[in-house]
Design an enzyme around this catalytic site. Structure first.
Site, short mmCIF file in Angstrom:
data_model
loop_
_atom_site.label_atom_id
_atom_site.label_comp_id
_atom_site.label_asym_id
_atom_site.label_seq_id
_atom_site.Cartn_x
_atom_site.Cartn_y
_atom_site.Cartn_z
CE LYS A 1 -12.83 -20.10 19.36
NZ LYS A 1 -11.51 -19.64 19.83
CG ASP B 1 -10.06 -17.63 22.69
OD1 ASP B 1 -9.72 -18.58 23.42
OD2 ASP B 1 -10.85 -17.75 21.74
#
Ligand code: ATR
Length: 299
Positions: free
Chosen positions: A87, A122
């Protein structure tokens, strides 16, 4: 068809799509990636929308993310999801908007005609999960984030600032780890009241009791035999309690909170909402949420 593909499969459509009825156009990249629930979510939404595409798992070694993206683009992929440990590495390869750069991680990549964009769904997925599970806007709440020094905790704390909360209580085993985060949050939202605590701080219970929402973003509760991340004294029945862990579905923290009569929810809703938001980046105007909930038995 393979359960997990690698960078070596990203050489030609013939290799990638051998034995498959539809072309692979989306993927989740991670290392390892075999456990990822994303294919289940996204394939259900693709099929329901009548989109002729497969969503595959791609195991990519650290250091090979940019090469993987170049090959996926060349093969006509629409984009990908990104999971641990990529990420941060993927941020170097994409154009980012303000919220994504603040959230400090990318979990969704879109290959557009002239650019490659990176998004973080997220954080916004967490905000939607809270609204969906508890019927209240995140911005209205005072929030304690337990395990705020980890990657998930930092993203959730940042999302809270992006929606403009008034107060955050940040709890971490090693409280010094919170300092850079606190500076970033104060620059992002100068009026924010921030309290930082370790688990042995005398003020822990009092501070938790002043909050509306408690969120566990630590890894405590994942393993069998783990204790509740917070002692009972930190909880009251009026609390909303969210655990970002969804396996097990009921962590010791949630079991304690349930027994007290708190409203509780686990991280499955965040998983679903981040997935729906990613899908909408690839296919604007679609409504994949209901199908994704169904795919994970949440309808
Ligand atoms: P990351 O998400 O960055 O990979 P991690 O190592 O998985 O981080 O840890 C996530 C969070 O769980 C951190 O806040 C970590 O606390 P520290 O920053 O003090 O390491 C927290 N954590 C992990 N094990 C813990 C434990 N036994 N007790 C309390 N907090 C714990």
């Amino acid at each position: 068809m393979k359960a997990v593909y690698t960078i070596d499969d990203l050489v030609s459509r013939d290799v990638l799509d051998a034995g498959a009825d539809k072309p692979a156009r989306l993927a989740v990249i991670g290392h390892p990636v075999a456990h990822s629930a994303s294919p289940k979510l996204h394939q259900a939404a693709l099929d329901a929308a009548g989109i002729e595409a497969r969503y595959i798992r791609l195991d990519i070694e650290p250091g090979q993310v940019s090469e993987a993206l170049v090959r996926m683009r060349a093969l006509g992929f629409l984009g990908c999801n990104v999971t641990v440990p990529h990420k941060l590495e993927v941020m170097e390869c994409c154009e980012l908007d303000f919220a994504t750069s603040q959230l400090g991680a990318v979990n969704t990549v879109c290959f557009e005609e002239t650019r490659t964009r990176g998004y973080n769904t997220d954080g916004p997925g967490f905000a939607r999960a809270i609204e969906d599970d508890f019927g209240v806007a995140l911005s209205e709440l005072t929030i304690a984030i337990i395990g705020a020094g980890g990657g998930a905790g930092q993203a959730i704390a940042t999302q809270c600032c992006l929606v403009g909360v008034r107060k955050l209580v940040l709890v971490n085993r090693t409280v010094e780890k919170l300092l850079p985060l606190v500076c970033r949050l104060k620059l992002l939202l100068p009026d924010l009241e921030i309290v930082t605590l370790s688990f042995d701080d005398e003020a822990l219970a009092d501070q938790c009791l002043t909050c509306d929402l408690l969120v566990n973003t630590s890894s405590v509760g994942l393993k069998e035999g783990d204790p509740s991340i917070l002692p009972l004294a930190c909880l009251k029945k009026e609390h909303l309690v969210y655990d970002t862990i969804y396996q097990p579905a009921v962590t010791p923290l949630l079991a304690t909170a349930d027994a007290l009569g708190c409203k509780t929810a686990n991280g499955l809703s965040m998983l679903i909402h981040q997935g729906a938001l990613a899908f909408q980046h690839w296919f604007p105007g679609t409504e994949p949420l209901a199908e994704m909930k169904r795919a994970l038995g949440r309808s």
